[in-house]
Scaffold this motif. Sequence first.
Motif, PDB file in Angstrom:
ATOM      1  N   GLU A  37       0.835  -1.210   0.000  1.00 53.09           N
ATOM      2  CA  GLU A  37       0.000   0.000   0.000  1.00 53.09           C
ATOM      3  C   GLU A  37       0.867   1.256   0.000  1.00 53.09           C
ATOM      4  N   LYS A  38       1.953   1.240   0.758  1.00 53.13           N
ATOM      5  CA  LYS A  38       2.805   2.420   0.875  1.00 53.13           C
ATOM      6  C   LYS A  38       3.825   2.534  -0.251  1.00 53.13           C
ATOM      7  N   LYS A  67       5.966   4.754 -12.437  1.00 50.64           N
ATOM      8  CA  LYS A  67       5.468   6.049 -11.967  1.00 50.64           C
ATOM      9  C   LYS A  67       4.054   6.355 -12.450  1.00 50.64           C
ATOM     10  N   LYS A  68       3.746   6.024 -13.706  1.00 48.32           N
ATOM     11  CA  LYS A  68       2.428   6.350 -14.242  1.00 48.32           C
ATOM     12  C   LYS A  68       1.745   5.172 -14.931  1.00 48.32           C
ATOM     13  N   TYR A  85      -1.404   4.268 -13.605  1.00 49.49           N
ATOM     14  CA  TYR A  85      -1.174   4.271 -12.167  1.00 49.49           C
ATOM     15  C   TYR A  85      -1.287   5.690 -11.633  1.00 49.49           C
ATOM     16  N   ASN A  86      -2.095   5.859 -10.612  1.00 48.87           N
ATOM     17  CA  ASN A  86      -2.263   7.157  -9.968  1.00 48.87           C
ATOM     18  C   ASN A  86      -1.739   7.047  -8.536  1.00 48.87           C
ATOM     19  N   LYS A  87      -0.626   7.690  -8.247  1.00 50.29           N
ATOM     20  CA  LYS A  87      -0.002   7.625  -6.921  1.00 50.29           C
ATOM     21  C   LYS A  87      -0.906   8.152  -5.809  1.00 50.29           C
ATOM     22  N   LYS A  88      -1.784   9.090  -6.145  1.00 47.32           N
ATOM     23  CA  LYS A  88      -2.613   9.734  -5.132  1.00 47.32           C
ATOM     24  C   LYS A  88      -3.854   8.926  -4.775  1.00 47.32           C
ATOM     25  N   GLN A  89      -4.186   7.924  -5.554  1.00 41.62           N
ATOM     26  CA  GLN A  89      -5.389   7.133  -5.293  1.00 41.62           C
ATOM     27  C   GLN A  89      -5.237   6.317  -4.008  1.00 41.62           C
ATOM     28  N   ARG A  90      -6.198   6.416  -3.119  1.00 37.66           N
ATOM     29  CA  ARG A  90      -6.227   5.635  -1.879  1.00 37.66           C
ATOM     30  C   ARG A  90      -7.632   5.112  -1.685  1.00 37.66           C
ATOM     31  N   ARG A  92      -5.233   1.866  -2.738  1.00 37.48           N
ATOM     32  CA  ARG A  92      -4.640   1.509  -4.022  1.00 37.48           C
ATOM     33  C   ARG A  92      -5.532   0.507  -4.752  1.00 37.48           C
TER      34      ARG A  92
END
Length: 150
Positions: A37-38, A67-68, A85-90, A92
């Motif tokens: 998750e992290k 990264k994307k 891939y969206n790093k900000k999505q929570r 995941r």
Amino acid sequence: MWRGLMPTPKTLFSLAHPFVLAIGTLFLAQCSSKLAEKNPEGDWLGTLKVTQGICPTDRSAALTIEKKTILFSPDNGALILRGVYNKKQRPRHFVARLDRSDMDHKPYPLVFEGRPQGETIIGIYGTPDCRATVVLHRPKAYGVKDFIAH
């Protein structure tokens, strides 16, 4: 008299600097979170477990999170499903897809969907002919001790 033989602080720093940098990098790598998750970016490997139909199970499935982009291969290379891939999505959520056509020119989608769970990514792979689950782990990192015979 000893001045020529003793190293100066500047000389000691220039000799120790690469060593300190290498040790610091290794320390930070060991301290980084193993939780998917992290820190999901990187390579993940697993084996498909068929729940319905016929799926490729003779080779490892591979997931790469960059990264994307997300790249998933159910048979480690022959087919590549792609996603964003969206790093900000929570929390995941990883989705990759490849749209193909069968011999009758009907749509034949291949879909991977995964979520982090602890130190793994749990996923489902599906096509019109196959449904499988997969538990993906980070590949083992090989160190110097693995290359030296014991």
